[in-house]
Design an enzyme around this catalytic site. Structure first.
Site, PDB file in Angstrom:
ATOM      1  N   ASP A 243      -3.915 -11.181  -8.796  1.00  0.00           N
ATOM      2  CA  ASP A 243      -4.525 -11.409  -7.564  1.00  0.00           C
ATOM      3  C   ASP A 243      -4.773 -12.949  -7.339  1.00  0.00           C
ATOM      4  O   ASP A 243      -5.146 -13.694  -7.917  1.00  0.00           O
ATOM      5  CB  ASP A 243      -5.875 -10.812  -7.342  1.00  0.00           C
ATOM      6  CG  ASP A 243      -6.937 -10.823  -6.182  1.00  0.00           C
ATOM      7  OD1 ASP A 243      -6.456 -10.450  -5.083  1.00  0.00           O
ATOM      8  OD2 ASP A 243      -7.862 -11.714  -6.349  1.00  0.00           O
ATOM      9  N   GLU A 280       0.308 -12.575  -6.054  1.00  0.00           N
ATOM     10  CA  GLU A 280      -0.160 -12.549  -4.813  1.00  0.00           C
ATOM     11  C   GLU A 280      -0.425 -14.257  -4.696  1.00  0.00           C
ATOM     12  O   GLU A 280      -1.153 -14.845  -5.124  1.00  0.00           O
ATOM     13  CB  GLU A 280      -1.505 -11.883  -4.415  1.00  0.00           C
ATOM     14  CG  GLU A 280      -1.852 -11.895  -3.003  1.00  0.00           C
ATOM     15  CD  GLU A 280      -3.293 -11.792  -2.615  1.00  0.00           C
ATOM     16  OE1 GLU A 280      -3.672 -11.630  -1.814  1.00  0.00           O
ATOM     17  OE2 GLU A 280      -4.069 -11.609  -3.679  1.00  0.00           O
TER      18      GLU A 280
END
Length: 574
Positions: A243, A280
């Site tokens: 993330d 990401e």
């Protein structure tokens, strides 16, 4: 007896509590800051300088929630099926993003496993689970998780996750896990009590940064790397989605992400499975996925928000916030991402008020995950509305075709394959009433500043918000939904049988388009994907060919391909 250990470099005294009984711990010779003890197995915690017992930072299980005591897990005791699954590489795959708590009404690993046959029939290769680390309460997205080595108990705990992975592998589906290293949740995070896990040297949207480069960062890096390897080793996860890696502030010469990639490659070699990392990142920096030998970090792939934003603007006409960079000429933006990877490759970004990105290497389109919808792009809207809430079936089909015939690694968000009518809203279940109210009011402030009435913004803490966000499994067989589901299945099958549709070479893609007339034609080897986004039928300059998939209406004429409004056709040119 069980061996217990903990890193607590600032503590003068550390005691181990096991099932209500205290045991002294002693410093570990040769391991500065580490303490150890032998004691019976049981629910345990660590007392620092006489304080209350805190859960283990490396807790393998939190049976009583994030604030409770930890419990050992014997990973060797789990009986894995005798399955031929040996893993598979990410290139050429189709990924399916899935939130365990709302994928089914049951909201558990076991109930999610009961729907794996749907994914087999759809043709996906990997499910990507949203984070499963423990978080406060029963319901949440998972991005406020703590205890980075443990599994949320309401989902089924450690054994439930293993059973899900085992079931997926028996069906021929790999499992990717979303992990969060850039911050921990606001409740149940006891890491600062143990050591310098965070630093004020850098700041992030969540406050102090995770300590990757300040004093003590060697141990923090080992903590994060150990957690990542545990998912891949003990739970047989096939890959990790990392993330918001742009929030991992790190000034060391040997970046943490590179170090992690090296350790994952070592584990892959040891296990004989093709393990991988997906980032990401909003940096638009190809060094994220470039090989280390070429000066990159060596991650396998990264999410591509540029493709999403361009496609979203083209399909919806929205131009607010970051969509403004793409909305002035959305078909040109779609064309650029399909042929260049990044839209912002050093170009001006009006949203950021500066130039952004650098060129992406054309040969490696598979290193970019493309998508029309994700948990972020749906759930971070005020109402959590999917594209299906406002777009016609034809527009949804066009988006699917542009994605599933692209040079990227396609990713779907659960339910999009049948145009799910259920939204996916932001929800929490914080037991702390003050935190719950702060989250509720913060959500309302965020969207009232954009013109929404406070009462129109769903209450994250309301059980109804979770209920309305849960997939309705009667929909896939319903009229309209079934037609779209068949379209997705057909396109995924075509990817399997036509190698040119999975060719990752961006340089081999050509896109013709007319911004004003609202059509575009994508050239993929002998195939032409023709899309008409106009409200009326029109001729597209496509030579004669054999239709292999049509959604809407298409007719080959001497003047070209006559496509109906919001219609899409994939042809193999004669």
């Amino acid at each position: 007896m069980t061996h217990y250990q903990v890193w607590a470099p600032a503590a003068s005294l550390v005691e181990l509590e096991v099932d209500g009984t205290d045991h002294p711990m002693t410093p570990w010779p040769g391991r500065p800051g580490w303490w150890r003890a032998e004691a019976p197995e049981g629910d345990y915690g660590f007392r620092l300088d006489g304080g209350r017992a805190l859960p283990d930072p490396r807790s393998p299980r939190q049976p009583h929630g994030p604030d409770g005591l930890s419990r050992p897990v014997d990973h060797a005791a789990f009986h894995w099926s005798d399955t031929p699954w040996q893993g598979r590489a990410l290139p050429g795959a189709v990924v399916y993003e899935l939130h365990v708590g709302t994928f089914t009404p049951g909201g558990t690993f076991a109930s999610a496993a009961e729907r794996l046959d749907h994914l087999v029939e759809l043709g996906v290769d990997f499910v990507e689970l949203l984070p499963v680390c423990p978080f406060p309460g029963r319901h949440g997205w998972g991005y406020d998780g703590v205890s980075l080595w443990a599994v949320h108990e309401p989902y089924g705990g450690p054994e439930g996750l293993k059973r899900f992975v085992d079931a997926a592998h028996r069906k021929g589906i790999g499992v990717i896990l979303d992990v969060v290293h850039n911050h921990l949740g606001p409740s149940g995070n006891y890491l600062p009590a143990f050591g310098p896990y965070f630093t004020d040297r850098h700041h992030t949207p969540w406050g102090a940064a995770v300590n990757l480069d300040a004093p003590g960062s060697d141990e923090v890096r080992a903590f994060l790397t150990g957690s990542a390897l545990a998912w891949l080793r003990d739970y047989r996860i096939d890959g990790l989605r990392l993330d918001a890696v742009h929030a991992l502030a790190d000034d060391r010469a040997y970046p943490f992400l590179e170090e992690l990639a090296v350790e994952v490659e070592k584990l892959a070699a040891a296990t004989g499975r093709p393990l991988f990392l997906v980032a990401e990142s909003d940096l638009n920096d190809p060094r994220t996925t470039n090989p280390r030998q070429a000066g990159g970090l060596g991650l396998t792939a990264q999410w591509s928000d540029d493709f999403h934003h361009a496609l979203h603007a083209a399909l919806t006409g929205e131009s607010q916030a970051y969509y403004g960079d793409f909305a002035a000429a959305p078909l040109a933006a779609v064309a650029k991402t399909l042929t260049k990877g990044f839209f912002h490759d050093g170009s001006w970004s009006s949203f950021r008020e500066r130039s952004h990105g650098r060129p992406f290497p054309a040969a490696y389109g598979h290193r970019l995950l493309g998508y029309t919808q994700t948990h972020d792009q749906i759930g971070n809207r005020a109402l959590g509305d999917r594209l299906s809430a406002t777009l016609s079936p034809g527009r949804l089909a066009a988006g699917a075709a542009l994605l599933l015939t692209s040079p990227f690694t396609p990713m779907l968000f659960m339910g999009e394959e049948w145009g799910a009518a259920t939204p996916w809203q932001y929800f929490t279940s914080h037991p702390d009433p003050e935190l719950a109210e702060a989250v509720r009011q913060g959500r309302r402030r965020e969207f009232t500043s954009h013109g929404w009435a406070p009462e129109a913004v769903p209450d994250p803490q309301a059980p109804a918000t979770v209920l309305v966000s849960t997939l309705d499994w009667t929909e896939p067989a319903a009229p309209g939904h079934a037609q779209l589901l068949d379209w997705y299945r057909r396109l995924i099958r075509l990817r399997r049988t036509h190698p040119t549709l999975t060719d990752p070479d961006l340089g081999a893609v050509r896109v013709d388009f007319d911004e004003h007339a609202r059509w575009l034609v994508v050239h993929r080897g002998p195939h032409r994907l023709a899309v008409n986004l106009a409200p009326a039928e029109q001729y597209l300059p496509v030579p004669p060919g054999t239709p292999v998939a049509v959604f809407g209406s298409a007719e080959q004429t001497p003047d070209g391909l006559l496509l109906g409004p919001d219609s899409t056709a994939l042809l193999e040119i004669d």
